[in-house]
Scaffold this motif. Structure first.
Motif: not given
Length: 126
Positions: A13-18, A79-90, A122-126
């Motif tokens: 969900q939007a605002g989440g992390s992966l 190599v890693s990519l920590q993604m936070s505050s995810l947005k639908p446009e991500d 990666v799918t970010v839902s609004s």
């Protein structure tokens, strides 16, 4: 020849992390700059983040700066990519890539990378 495999993608969900990870084959991982790119449907592949061979230098796109963090573990060839505050446009397929040229700093351009993983969604839902 370098083989890359990404993992960690999914639906959030939007605002989440992966946290995305990329495992590389070979014994010279520490000599490569590494990058993350993404491609959304109908759009060109775009730069996300990159990290230098030793990990001391990182670069980010303006759209993810402050929200994403790239890191590497040369002992584990990852190599890693920590993604936070995810947005639908991500939402996109995320690819890791190797720059084996030996250049000093990591490139923002996809042409600077010569090996690519198959990608992870990666799918970010609004």
């Amino acid at each position: 020849q370098v083989q890359l495999v990404e993992s960690g993608g999914g639906l959030v969900q939007a605002g989440g992390s992966l946290r995305l990870s990329c495992a590389a084959s070979g014994r010279t991982f520490s000599s490569y700059n590494m990058g993350w790119f993404r491609q959304a449907p109908g759009k060109e592949r775009e730069f996300v983040a990159a990290i230098s061979r030793g990990g001391s230098l990182t670069r980010y796109s303006d759209s993810v700066k402050g929200r994403f963090t790239i890191s590497r573990d040369n002992a584990k060839n990852t190599v890693s990519l920590q993604m936070s505050s995810l947005k639908p446009e991500d939402t996109a397929v995320y690819y890791c890539a190797v720059d084996s040229s030996g250049r000093y700093g990591p490139s923002r351009g996809s042409m600077g990378y010569d090996y690519w993983g198959p990608g992870t969604q990666v799918t970010v839902s609004s």
